[in-house]
Structures are given as structure tokens and as C-alpha cells.
Design an enzyme around this catalytic site. Sequence first.
Site, mmCIF file in Angstrom:
data_model
loop_
_atom_site.group_PDB
_atom_site.id
_atom_site.type_symbol
_atom_site.label_atom_id
_atom_site.label_comp_id
_atom_site.label_asym_id
_atom_site.label_seq_id
_atom_site.Cartn_x
_atom_site.Cartn_y
_atom_site.Cartn_z
ATOM 1 N N GLY A 220 0.831 -1.203 0.000
ATOM 2 C CA GLY A 220 0.000 0.000 0.000
ATOM 3 C C GLY A 220 0.858 1.242 0.000
ATOM 4 O O GLY A 220 1.940 1.274 -0.600
ATOM 5 N N SER A 221 0.390 2.263 0.702
ATOM 6 C CA SER A 221 1.073 3.558 0.674
ATOM 7 C C SER A 221 2.269 3.572 1.626
ATOM 8 O O SER A 221 2.346 2.775 2.570
ATOM 9 C CB SER A 221 0.087 4.651 1.097
ATOM 10 N N GLY A 224 0.882 4.374 5.116
ATOM 11 C CA GLY A 224 0.262 3.213 5.754
ATOM 12 C C GLY A 224 1.303 2.198 6.198
ATOM 13 O O GLY A 224 1.266 1.696 7.330
ATOM 14 N N GLY A 225 2.244 1.902 5.316
ATOM 15 C CA GLY A 225 3.296 0.933 5.654
ATOM 16 C C GLY A 225 4.127 1.412 6.831
ATOM 17 O O GLY A 225 4.467 0.637 7.734
ATOM 18 N N GLU A 244 5.592 -3.293 1.287
ATOM 19 C CA GLU A 244 5.925 -2.790 -0.045
ATOM 20 C C GLU A 244 5.137 -1.509 -0.215
ATOM 21 O O GLU A 244 3.906 -1.530 -0.160
ATOM 22 C CB GLU A 244 5.544 -3.847 -1.078
ATOM 23 N N CYS A 280 2.619 -0.217 -8.640
ATOM 24 C CA CYS A 280 3.725 0.235 -7.783
ATOM 25 C C CYS A 280 4.986 0.461 -8.610
ATOM 26 O O CYS A 280 5.902 1.138 -8.170
ATOM 27 C CB CYS A 280 3.977 -0.770 -6.679
HETATM 28 P P1 NAP Z 1 -3.186 2.433 2.097
HETATM 29 O O1 NAP Z 1 -3.961 3.646 2.368
HETATM 30 O O2 NAP Z 1 -1.782 2.412 2.540
HETATM 31 O O3 NAP Z 1 -3.990 1.217 2.770
HETATM 32 C C1 NAP Z 1 -3.535 -0.111 2.650
HETATM 33 C C2 NAP Z 1 -4.042 -0.900 3.844
HETATM 34 O O4 NAP Z 1 -3.376 -0.453 5.017
HETATM 35 C C3 NAP Z 1 -5.533 -0.712 4.100
HETATM 36 O O5 NAP Z 1 -6.035 -1.930 4.575
HETATM 37 C C4 NAP Z 1 -5.549 0.346 5.163
HETATM 38 O O6 NAP Z 1 -6.676 0.288 6.003
HETATM 39 C C5 NAP Z 1 -4.319 -0.015 5.964
HETATM 40 N N1 NAP Z 1 -3.785 1.143 6.672
HETATM 41 C C6 NAP Z 1 -3.323 2.294 6.124
HETATM 42 N N2 NAP Z 1 -2.885 3.106 7.091
HETATM 43 C C7 NAP Z 1 -3.088 2.470 8.269
HETATM 44 C C8 NAP Z 1 -2.861 2.796 9.629
HETATM 45 N N3 NAP Z 1 -2.316 3.973 9.992
HETATM 46 N N4 NAP Z 1 -3.206 1.897 10.574
HETATM 47 C C9 NAP Z 1 -3.758 0.695 10.228
HETATM 48 N N5 NAP Z 1 -4.016 0.342 8.965
HETATM 49 C C10 NAP Z 1 -3.675 1.215 7.992
HETATM 50 O O7 NAP Z 1 -3.192 2.042 0.553
HETATM 51 P P2 NAP Z 1 -4.383 2.027 -0.532
HETATM 52 O O8 NAP Z 1 -5.697 2.081 0.138
HETATM 53 O O9 NAP Z 1 -4.097 0.905 -1.403
HETATM 54 O O10 NAP Z 1 -4.194 3.296 -1.456
HETATM 55 C C11 NAP Z 1 -3.804 4.509 -1.037
HETATM 56 C C12 NAP Z 1 -2.444 4.860 -1.638
HETATM 57 O O11 NAP Z 1 -1.500 3.789 -1.472
HETATM 58 C C13 NAP Z 1 -2.445 5.087 -3.131
HETATM 59 O O12 NAP Z 1 -2.905 6.360 -3.457
HETATM 60 C C14 NAP Z 1 -0.988 4.857 -3.480
HETATM 61 O O13 NAP Z 1 -0.245 6.022 -3.293
HETATM 62 C C15 NAP Z 1 -0.530 3.819 -2.497
HETATM 63 N N6 NAP Z 1 -0.395 2.452 -3.051
HETATM 64 C C16 NAP Z 1 0.824 2.013 -3.368
HETATM 65 C C17 NAP Z 1 0.978 0.734 -3.840
HETATM 66 C C18 NAP Z 1 2.326 0.193 -4.155
HETATM 67 O O14 NAP Z 1 2.410 -0.970 -4.489
HETATM 68 N N7 NAP Z 1 3.365 0.964 -4.069
HETATM 69 C C19 NAP Z 1 -0.102 -0.102 -4.005
HETATM 70 C C20 NAP Z 1 -1.352 0.366 -3.653
HETATM 71 C C21 NAP Z 1 -1.473 1.658 -3.169
HETATM 72 P P3 NAP Z 1 -8.029 1.077 5.690
HETATM 73 O O15 NAP Z 1 -8.963 -0.008 5.270
HETATM 74 O O16 NAP Z 1 -8.395 1.691 6.973
HETATM 75 O O17 NAP Z 1 -7.773 2.080 4.616
#
Ligand code: NAP
Length: 488
Positions: A220-221, A224-225, A244, A280
Site C-alpha cells: 500500500g502507501s 500506511g506501511g 511494499e 507500484c
Molecule cells: P493504504 O492507504 O496504505 O492502505 C492499505 C491498507 O493499510 C488498508 O487496509 C488500510 O486500512 C491499511 N492502513 C493504512 N494506514 C493504516 C494505519 N495507519 N493503521 C492501520 N491500517 C492502515 O493504501 P491504498 O488504500 O491501497 O491506497 C492509497 C495509496 O497507497 C495510493 O494512493 C498509493 O499512493 C498507495 N499504493 C501504493 C501501492 C504500491 O504498491 N506501491 C499499491 C497500492 C497503493 P483502511 O482499510 O483503513 O484504509
Amino acid sequence: MTVARSVNPRTGAEFGPDFPDADTSQVAAAVAAAVEVAEVMAGLAPATIADGLLAAADALDAGSDALAALADGETALGLPRLIGEVARTTGQLRSFAVMLRTGEHLDVVATRLSAGAPARDLRRVNVPVGVVAVFAASNFPFAFSVAGGDTASALAAGCPVIVKAHYGHPQTSRRVAEILDRALPAAGLPQRAVQVLHGGADTGQALVTHPDVAAVGFTGSTAGGRAISDLAARRRVPIPVYAEQGSLNPVVVAPSALADVAAEARMLAGSVSLGGGQFCTKPGLIFVPATLSDRFVAELVDCLARTSPVHLLTEKIREQFTRAVDAATAVPGVQVWRGAAPASGFGAAPAVVSADTGTFIGAPGLREELFGPAAVVISVRDVADLRAALATVGGNLTGTVHGDPADEWVLTAVWLLTHRAGRLVYAGVPTGVAVDPAMHHGGPYPASSSARHTSVGTAAIYRFLRPVAYQDFPDELLPDALRGVGSG
Ligand code: NAP
């Protein structure tokens, strides 16, 4: 209690059943069940686990068309891509089955020491780490989700898995879970080897902080990571998080690569816009010689203007993309092109932001991931300029170089990118990640939390194994893999 529902990215309409958030007690119940499963799985022969992975792959393949149709309604990624992704997912499961039959993942080492040494007989083997929590990705509803690479590698290691489904595709997650629930036990694995929970940040945090969870896989982001890594590090007993995260995937186009500017722009536009730019490995930074940058940008814009309309995966991702492009656009000195966005659902406009190196170096906002159909083009005067610009770029999953091998730009870029990326691409595009033992999908922070580990390919299994050495042990107390090894 919060509930999630499927949303069609093309229309914004909700559909399907409610998926209530798992609360702390449900997380605890899932972990308690997984602890019991862990003990059973640790005693299984690798061949039995291999049978389970193959059964899961066959069952998913059998449901491929229906799965892809369901996921298309939730992600708008398109049927051809999603059918291909199911095949990639089942290919991953099968590749771990092949690995398990070789036993190479156990990394058995046995030594007979000479008289007088502190031990006479040392034998080492890899054992499963225990319960693994997986945060499914938004952008790969199969390959990085319930039965994706993190789950496949953890199961192959002998670890039970608890997946936190991504809210962007809850029905697909549930359907895949149902398929695994039938296929894995039928092949000899325990019930609940893979469990799926739905929920938001609270559910995820309860999982990461549960004392019986031993490791975490995340896609994910960066924010978040990082939040999850920090949480895991603050536990009384810290655990590893294999996250990742975001990546800019710089591409250096040397002067020697620009004999045909239009062809070069076409190739990169295809990679920037693939999957709506939600990979990604999407090339987000493109360094081009200043003498040809205007022509290159014009060609890139022309190609992106002609790509199909894009609907991003979720409302949150669309908002983040729009905010990030707005921030890049607001940097003084940049030139900006923004295309048209579909009016419905989570429609997003493609964008190209261009800047000279001075502007780029002074603007951290141009080094934020644009998760969608957009790229930043940096016009570079010479090799010194290229060095200065690349020096400001952090860790990445990939780094790409276009140009003749003897071109000074190429030599400089290879040197600088080797220290900033986990995979170097020559003459091609970074999107499209081969699932292969030779693959490395990980990179220096912020691309991943552990540059030494990959989340793609069979080497991903080593994230969920740890070595144990047995000293002077009788054969009957040793794990199967060590009995009779090196004792002659
Ligand atoms: P995300 O916001 O990082 O969320 C991914 C997972 O992590 C979700 O289940 C989210 O829960 C959880 N999460 C995030 N922050 C957290 C925290 N502080 N505490 C606990 N759990 C947390 O990623 P996304 O929803 O896929 O997309 C958002 C952004 O991520 C995109 O705009 C992009 O920039 C990036 N992304 C990057 C990749 C990559 O491979 N590099 C792939 C996908 C996305 P919730 O259900 O509460 O949201």
C-alpha cells in the site's frame, strides 16, 4: 460498528452485502484459531503444503471467469487484466509448490565438528515464524490479496495467515476466501489456514499489535506501511513488517536513446497509463535531455491524451491522486498538462508535469508518488545535472535506463540507480513484474521496509521462515528434514 460495501468505480454506485468491521474480540478469536493451526502446520510435510497450494490454484483457475467479473465490478481494472491476474496468482501458488518439493527453502546445513570443538554435531533448518498478518493491496485484487503472493509465501513457509481484506474489493476477497476454505482442507491442510477479516485501521492495528502475530506483509502507501511498521516496532515484542510501499520508479533517457523521440514517448506513455497508472512500478519520474525535452513532453502528452478514460480504484485513491497532482502543479516553474477526466465514478484525468532540474531539486512535492495516470518529466542539461537530480531521489522498487551502454549518461545512471532501486531495467519499462526466483521486488526505503526482501517470486518465502540450529540432538528429536543428515 462500521461496515464496508462494494463500490463500482465506473459509476460510484454501492452494491452487494455489508461487510462489518472485525472488532478486537473477533481479531483475537481469529488469532487464537491461527495459533492452533500454526502448530498443526509446522508438523506438516512440505509435500502436503504443496498439495494444498496446488489445490487452491486449481480451484481458483476453475472459477477464473466469475472471479474476474466480480473483481471488475469492484475495481474497474478490466476483464483481460483480471483474468491474467488470476492466472498470475495461481502461477505463484504453483511455483511455491514446486519449491517445497525441492526442499531448498529449508536451507538445511549439517556439520560434523572435529574432536575438541564445543559441539560435535550441528544441524540447521528453517522453521515457520508463526501467525502472519497480511494487508491486502488495493491495486491487485488477486495477486496481492487474499490468495496473493504474501499469503502464498507464508502458507508455503508453513504459517497460517490472517488477511485484512482491502475495502476496495470486499466481495472478491470473500469469494476467494470461500474457495480457499474448501480447497485447502480437502488437500490435507487444517481448517482456517487462511482467515479473512474486513475492517479499517482499528482492525488492522488490533491485528498488528496482537502478541501472537509473528510477522506482517503489507502492500500500500508509504504512510500506511510506515504507520504499521512503527506500530510493530513499539510492541513489547517487536515483529518484522515486510511493507511494499510507494515508489517513483525513475527512468533515465540518455541522448543516445532519442533517435526516435515519438517511439520513446509512446513506450513510456504505455507504461505510465497501464492499469490506470495504479502500479507500484509505474514510471513516475522521467529524466530526459534538455535539448529534446519539449518534443518528448509533447509526444508523451499526445499519447496520454489518446488513452482510454481512467476510473481509479477507490474514492480515497482518486482524492489522493488529485491532491498530489494539484500539489505538483502548484510548484512554481513547472509546466503542466492535464487531460480530461470521465465525469462518472472515480474518473481521473491523466497529467504530465515538467520541470528543469533546478525546479525539481528544490521541490520535494515533485517527488511524491502520483498513484494514477501521471508522470513528472525532468529536463536535464548534462551528466552533472543528472547526478544532482538523482541524488534527491530516495529508494525505489525499480530504476530504468535507456541508451547505449557506452553513453556516459547510462553509466552514471546505472551507478546511481543501483543504490536507489531493487530492480534495474535496461531499455524496457518497469511495469510488468515477472514471478520468478530471480526477481527482486523490494527496494531501499521508502519503496519497502526491508530492502533485503522481495514480495514477488519464490524468495518471498524467506520473510516467513527463521533458522534454528540443533546441537548434538538425537535423531528422534530432530525435525524430519534433519534426520539422518550429515550424521555419518
Ligand atoms: P493504504 O492507504 O496504505 O492502505 C492499505 C491498507 O493499510 C488498508 O487496509 C488500510 O486500512 C491499511 N492502513 C493504512 N494506514 C493504516 C494505519 N495507519 N493503521 C492501520 N491500517 C492502515 O493504501 P491504498 O488504500 O491501497 O491506497 C492509497 C495509496 O497507497 C495510493 O494512493 C498509493 O499512493 C498507495 N499504493 C501504493 C501501492 C504500491 O504498491 N506501491 C499499491 C497500492 C497503493 P483502511 O482499510 O483503513 O484504509
